[in-house]
Write a protein that holds these residues in place. Structure first.
Motif, PDB file in Angstrom:
ATOM      1  N   UNK A 165       0.827  -1.207   0.000  1.00  0.00           N
ATOM      2  CA  UNK A 165       0.000   0.000   0.000  1.00  0.00           C
ATOM      3  C   UNK A 165       0.863   1.259   0.000  1.00  0.00           C
ATOM      4  N   UNK A 168       1.667   2.932  -3.263  1.00  0.00           N
ATOM      5  CA  UNK A 168       0.597   3.708  -3.868  1.00  0.00           C
ATOM      6  C   UNK A 168       0.659   5.136  -3.340  1.00  0.00           C
ATOM      7  N   UNK A 169       0.894   5.257  -2.039  1.00  0.00           N
ATOM      8  CA  UNK A 169       0.961   6.587  -1.433  1.00  0.00           C
ATOM      9  C   UNK A 169       2.151   7.366  -1.962  1.00  0.00           C
ATOM     10  N   UNK A 172       1.527   8.345  -5.559  1.00  0.00           N
ATOM     11  CA  UNK A 172       0.505   9.376  -5.704  1.00  0.00           C
ATOM     12  C   UNK A 172       1.002  10.718  -5.169  1.00  0.00           C
ATOM     13  N   UNK A 173       1.889  10.687  -4.176  1.00  0.00           N
ATOM     14  CA  UNK A 173       2.426  11.951  -3.671  1.00  0.00           C
ATOM     15  C   UNK A 173       3.278  12.643  -4.728  1.00  0.00           C
ATOM     16  N   UNK A 177      -0.818   9.187 -10.589  1.00  0.00           N
ATOM     17  CA  UNK A 177      -2.128   8.685 -10.212  1.00  0.00           C
ATOM     18  C   UNK A 177      -2.893   8.332 -11.485  1.00  0.00           C
ATOM     19  N   UNK A 178      -3.915   7.481 -11.382  1.00  0.00           N
ATOM     20  CA  UNK A 178      -4.709   7.157 -12.560  1.00  0.00           C
ATOM     21  C   UNK A 178      -5.236   8.425 -13.221  1.00  0.00           C
TER      22      UNK A 178
ATOM     23  N   UNK B  75       4.639  16.155   0.430  1.00  0.00           N
ATOM     24  CA  UNK B  75       3.329  16.150   1.058  1.00  0.00           C
ATOM     25  C   UNK B  75       3.519  16.396   2.547  1.00  0.00           C
ATOM     26  N   UNK B 246     -12.267   3.852   5.795  1.00  0.00           N
ATOM     27  CA  UNK B 246     -11.407   3.009   4.974  1.00  0.00           C
ATOM     28  C   UNK B 246     -12.205   1.838   4.386  1.00  0.00           C
ATOM     29  N   UNK B 252      -6.643   2.676   0.267  1.00  0.00           N
ATOM     30  CA  UNK B 252      -6.192   3.506   1.379  1.00  0.00           C
ATOM     31  C   UNK B 252      -6.735   4.943   1.258  1.00  0.00           C
ATOM     32  N   UNK B 254      -5.536   7.685   2.243  1.00  0.00           N
ATOM     33  CA  UNK B 254      -4.533   8.669   1.835  1.00  0.00           C
ATOM     34  C   UNK B 254      -4.406   8.725   0.312  1.00  0.00           C
ATOM     35  N   UNK B 255      -4.570   7.572  -0.313  1.00  0.00           N
ATOM     36  CA  UNK B 255      -4.477   7.512  -1.767  1.00  0.00           C
ATOM     37  C   UNK B 255      -5.621   8.301  -2.394  1.00  0.00           C
ATOM     38  N   UNK B 258      -4.859  11.979  -1.854  1.00  0.00           N
ATOM     39  CA  UNK B 258      -3.826  12.415  -2.801  1.00  0.00           C
ATOM     40  C   UNK B 258      -4.409  12.585  -4.198  1.00  0.00           C
ATOM     41  N   UNK B 259      -5.218  11.617  -4.622  1.00  0.00           N
ATOM     42  CA  UNK B 259      -5.824  11.690  -5.942  1.00  0.00           C
ATOM     43  C   UNK B 259      -6.653  12.953  -6.112  1.00  0.00           C
TER      44      UNK B 259
END
Lengths: 215, 661
Positions: A165, A168-169, A172-173, A177-178, B75, B246, B252, B254-255, B258-259
């Motif tokens: 996981x 992904x963070x 994305x940071x 991202x998609x 971030x 969640x 997640x 956070x994801x 972020x998106x």
């Protein structure tokens, strides 16, 4: 429902033929449909199968129909196992439902989306469709891994399937991202991606987890 | 221009305002900070050099402002130590304003931080730096439009040319909390509302949205802060909201957050950016690409290292050392002091203490100032150029695959290269690596096999007299051992696989002034740390020599040194002194070689052994500080016999084969 049951029988005949089994007795034994004998008669009547001595075999039109069912079933298996990482029994039961409801159009999309896989997760061949024949000449799969993308090409990130996981963070940071468009600059010795004005280097493991679609 | 340096004069005055600099890495934040305060911070191109937080006091628009420069971040939901430091400062400090420094050509990367600052209710202004570079890349940002959308003051600057700095006082006085709001969707917004109510009841009304989002992200680094400020029931309540959320969103949280931020950033970017004709790809862009190329990257890498060697090894360790040691100290300084002490100091022991064989002036100062200073100085200039030009991250790309074999990723090349300058400093920078496993491996390799510039200078100087075969042999043995030990360590040290995700900054022509100031700061640090240890080392030697301890050590270690390594007993001194400063030991060998006490094979064996031998005392202290006593002792327990074993094996094999140099 009648048609669904017929499809099941055709499918069974097909898979048994793959194993070299053709006898009617064997077919009756392994079928899970309630009224198999009746269904066989109907299929003979429809001209989809014929009786040859002890054996039941597909006619050319029956072969065509069975092929489509098999194709839908095995593509559904690929979709469920490659993409959603489902366990085997889930895959089997859902794929059995999928094979009846997918239209030809949707089947082609699924096939293209998966990159025209030649084999199902169990290693059995997936009958080729119209889209696969085109693929060998000019159609490319819709969604591929970034690691398989072409150098210099522009791709939109469709989804990211990370093992951890945390990844992904982190991605994305940095804005991966998609939906964003990236350009693959190089593959060796590391993968380098251009995202807007940002250049990001990642290793192969990560490039494998980013699924993209050509823009 | 009203903001100018005045650190010393205003330090005692009352501070009118507190200002914090925040921004992504490599946006020139430190340059603006340096300008406003008059104090310089290290500017560099790879994430992690500004781990230390720098404070300063400056005058902005006639007001005395205390300023804090924070590490570069992606971030405020921390994923690295740097980000955590920055976030903690924003949470802990009170009554401050913020300048957010952005890269104008890469606005979308900075905006998510802008949103987070807005959500935290911070009063701030936005600086779009490097706007010249953006225009070269074909991007013009409409700062007025951006200002309207965000509800914040925005200015454009070119920090390295001091353009736009006249607008800084106005930016400070107009700083305010922005009005832009990212929509995170119903699920998250509802949860924010719930957590926000708890935060509000505890007096966090202004920052509740930002804090709520951090808590909902499952940010574990907030735990301490939560425990200090909230009751267990409240924490549990918030955790309930979070886990429920969640479950609802699946991925997640956070994801998701972020998106949403990046989407908003992309939309704003499209609105405020105007595409202007792009200048053609410059030579630097091409060079930047080639330097990561699987084929061209290799000759470029070798070329860069060779040029660095010419500059540091030949010019620094050769020409400059000859000039300083041979001419300045050899012909002027030392004879002058020797004469002075002979004439005015009648007590022999005091005289020897200062100007004898182990004298503070004739040995400690001569070594540190005449030999070490030019080598370290040229090394830091070279390293600074590689850093500021953006070459170092590209080097990391080139070596990532090899480094994977030793349990690290390409980023580990940065501390290792820095280790060629100073292992102590490099051990500190292992913090840029993400996992403990990598940090331990790199620390071990630094301590074991990477010679620092001072030592390297002496070693290469001695090898030069032996010819290319011996030099190649030394390089092969040391590199082979680094790889082999790294590989074994990666099997022994437990830890997870390491991801390689690294931002590659554009190639830039380094700014002369930045390099100069940075090098001076590093040399200052180095001399402060090195010269006292040199003096201490000399005093220890002097005492050991006078009390006969040195002879005892020679005798005790003689069996090992003589029978295993076939070296003269006196070499033991060099090894022991090498513990005080690595190069000091090598310099001892150098003196022995010059005096004709070592034959070529002995030179090679002793050099290999001392290269691998235990690190200097300063490095050991840093290892203990960073990795803990247990790991530090384990490393020493391994290195000590290992270095002797390699030296012995090398010696016996060379003699067995009858190779001569």
């Amino acid at each position: 429902m009648r048609e669904h049951s017929k499809d099941e029988i055709l499918e069974l005949i097909w898979t048994r033929e793959e194993e070299g089994e053709r006898t009617e007795a064997g077919l009756l034994e392994s079928s899970q449909e309630e009224n198999t004998e009746e269904l066989i008669e109907e299929l003979i009547h429809d001209g989809l199968v014929e009786r040859k001595g002890e054996n039941i075999v597909l006619t050319p039109s029956g072969h065509e129909r069975a092929e489509r069912v098999i194709r839908r079933h095995r593509l559904a298996e690929c979709l469920l196992s490659n993409l959603f990482d489902l366990e085997d029994d889930h895959i089997e039961s859902s794929a059995c439902k999928f094979e009846h409801i997918l239209s030809d159009r949707v089947t082609e999309s699924v096939c293209t989306f998966l990159g025209h896989p030649p084999f199902c997760p169990h290693g059995k061949p997936i009958p080729r469709g119209e889209c696969c024949r085109k693929f060998t000449t000019h159609v490319v799969p819709l969604v591929i891994r970034l690691s398989d993308a072409e150098l210099g090409g522009e791709y939109r990130i469709v989804f990211i399937i990370p093992k951890q996981k945390k990844r992904l963070e982190r991605l994305s940071a940095m804005g991966l991202i998609p939906g964003v468009v990236v350009r693959l600059i190089q593959k060796n010795p590391s993968y380098v991606i251009q995202l807007g004005e940002t250049m990001i280097a990642v290793d192969r493991g990560i490039a494998d987890e980013i699924y993209v679609k050509r823009v | 221009m009203e903001c100018h340096a005045g650190k010393d004069t205003v330090a005692a005055e009352k501070v009118d305002e507190k200002l914090i600099f925040v921004g992504t890495p490599n946006v020139g934040k430190s340059v603006i900070f340096g300008f406003v305060t008059g104090r310089y911070v290290t500017v560099s191109n790879y994430p992690g050099t500004t781990v230390e937080v720098t404070k300063g006091v400056g005058k902005i628009g006639g007001r005395t402002v205390q300023i804090i420069d924070t590490p570069g971040i992606n971030t405020l939901t921390p994923m690295s130590e740097d980000e955590r430091v920055t976030r903690d400062i924003l949470l802990e400090e009170e009554g401050y304003r913020v300048f957010q420094v952005c890269d104008a050509k890469n606005l979308e990367r900075s905006l998510p931080i802008t949103f987070q600052l807005i959500e935290l209710g911070v009063e701030f202004g936005v600086i779009l730096n490097m706007s010249d570079e953006a225009e070269r890349h074909g991007i013009q940002v409409d700062e007025e439009k951006l200002s309207r959308i965000l509800g914040l003051p925005v200015i454009k600057t070119v920090a390295v040319r001091r353009k736009g700095f006249d607008k800084i006082p106005a930016l400070l006085s107009e700083a305010r909390s922005g009005s832009f709001r990212v929509d995170y969707g119903d699920y998250i917004e509802d949860a924010v509302e719930k957590v926000g109510r708890i935060l509000e009841s505890r007096g966090y009304a202004r920052s509740k949205r930002g804090l709520a989002l951090m808590i909902l992200s499952g940010d574990t680094t907030l735990r301490e802060w939560l425990k200090e400020n909230f009751s267990p029931e409240e924490i549990e309540e918030m955790e309930k909201v979070r886990s429920e959320l969640e479950r609802l969103v699946g991925v997640p949280v956070s994801y998701h957050i972020n998106n949403a931020r990046h989407r908003s950033a992309a939309r704003i970017g499209m609105e405020v950016k105007r595409i202007v004709p792009r200048k053609k790809h410059s030579f630097l862009d091409h060079f930047g690409r080639l330097s990561m190329h699987p084929i061209w990257g290799v000759p470029i890498m070798l070329g860069v290292l060779y040029v660095a060697y010419l500059f540091v090894g030949k010019f620094g360790a050769g020409t400059m050392v000859d000039l300083l040691e041979g001419k300045l100290f050899g012909e002027w300084v030392n004879p002058f002091f020797v004469k002075l002490f002979e004439n005015y100091v009648p007590i022999p022991i005091v005289r020897d203490f200062f100007v004898g064989d182990y004298g503070i002036i004739t040995m400690a100062l001569t070594y540190s100032l005449a030999i070490i200073f030019p080598i370290v100085g040229t090394f830091f200039i070279g390293f600074g150029i590689m850093e500021d030009s953006g070459y170092l991250p590209r080097l990391a790309v080139m070596v990532d695959r090899i480094f994977k074999k030793i349990g690290c990723n390409g980023k580990a090349v940065l501390p290792l290269i820095l280790g060629l300058g100073c292992d102590t400093m490099a051990t500190l920078t292992t913090r840029i690596l993400e996992t403990t496993k990598e940090r331990i491996i790199v620390t071990l390799l630094l301590a074991l096999g990477i010679p620092c510039s001072a030592q390297l200078g002496v070693v290469l100087g001695m090898l030069a007299t032996l010819g290319p075969v011996a030099t190649a042999l030394w390089i092969a043995v040391v590199c082979g051992i680094i790889l082999a030990v790294g590989y074994l360590a990666s099997l022994i040290v437990k830890g997870e696989e390491v991801d390689f995700i690294m931002e590659i900054p554009p190639m830039r022509v380094p700014e002369f002034r930045n390099i100069l100031v940075k090098t001076l700061a590093r040399i200052e640090w180095y001399l402060k740390e090195a010269v006292p240890l040199f003096i201490l080392g000399t005093v220890v030697l002097f005492v050991a020599d006078r009390t006969g301890l040195l002879q005892v050590i020679d005798r005790v270690s003689a069996p090992v040194i003589v029978t295993l390594l076939d070296l003269p007993p006196k070499t033991a001194e060099a090894f022991i002194i090498g513990f005080l400063r690595r190069d000091y030991g090598a310099a001892g060998l150098y003196a022995m070689q010059k005096a004709g006490l070592l034959d070529p094979t002995q030179v090679l064996v002793s050099l290999t052994t001392i290269t691998l031998f235990i690190p200097c005392i300063a490095n050991l202290f840093v290892i203990i500080k960073e990795r803990g006593m247990k790991i530090a002792l384990a490393m020493m327990a391994f290195i000590f016999p290992f270095a002797l074993a390699v030296g012995t094996a090398m010696n016996k094999i060379i003699r067995l084969l009858g190779v001569s140099f």
